[in-house]
Design a protein around this motif. Sequence first.
Motif, short mmCIF file in Angstrom:
data_model
loop_
_atom_site.label_atom_id
_atom_site.label_comp_id
_atom_site.label_asym_id
_atom_site.label_seq_id
_atom_site.Cartn_x
_atom_site.Cartn_y
_atom_site.Cartn_z
N SER A 289 18.81 2.49 -12.15
CA SER A 289 17.68 2.68 -11.23
C SER A 289 17.91 3.69 -10.12
O SER A 289 16.95 4.10 -9.47
N ASN B 200 11.92 10.02 -0.90
CA ASN B 200 12.04 8.60 -0.55
C ASN B 200 13.43 8.04 -0.73
O ASN B 200 13.61 6.89 -1.12
N SER C 147 16.28 6.82 -5.62
CA SER C 147 15.71 6.04 -6.71
C SER C 147 15.33 6.96 -7.86
O SER C 147 14.78 8.04 -7.63
N ASP D 33 13.15 6.09 -9.98
CA ASP D 33 11.72 5.86 -10.17
C ASP D 33 11.00 6.62 -9.07
O ASP D 33 10.94 6.18 -7.92
N GLN D 34 10.46 7.78 -9.39
CA GLN D 34 9.85 8.65 -8.39
C GLN D 34 8.33 8.59 -8.43
O GLN D 34 7.66 9.47 -7.92
N ARG D 35 7.78 7.53 -9.00
CA ARG D 35 6.31 7.39 -8.97
C ARG D 35 5.83 7.31 -7.54
O ARG D 35 6.42 6.64 -6.72
N GLY D 36 4.81 8.03 -7.25
CA GLY D 36 4.24 8.01 -5.92
C GLY D 36 4.86 9.00 -4.95
O GLY D 36 4.41 9.13 -3.84
#
Length: 131
Positions: free
Chosen positions: A66, A104, A124, A126-129
């Motif tokens: 992750s 982020n 992270s 997970d870079q959605r957004g």
Amino acid sequence: AALRRLGREIEATSRASVTIDADETAADVPPTLASVLYRVAQESMNNAVRHASPSAVKVRLTRTASEVTLEVRDDGRGFDVEEAERRRPGMGLFTMRERVALVNGVFGIESRHGRGTTVTVTLSLDQRGVV
């Protein structure tokens, strides 16, 4: 590979020995994140040899499912982080924090006189957004 090349360049132009410990799976991160990690490593290593006279700089790059974490540690003279941030806003520390914040991530720096400096970045995967 880019971090190893950077390490060789730093060694060639300074008195510090540079060790790169990179998890092979860390090479497989999105280009945007890889760029942030490289620029922070570059700034951290350059700051160390320019201002702290270290004998050793150690770079560690690890990855889990992750997140990816970069740690740059030197054994140089160290400094007062709060004082440096007050005295030189807009310089290297600010730029590193901003780069990490744009994706982020979490940026940390610890330093003490006579005990070196450690810069840590965790991003992270997970870079959605993220814009």
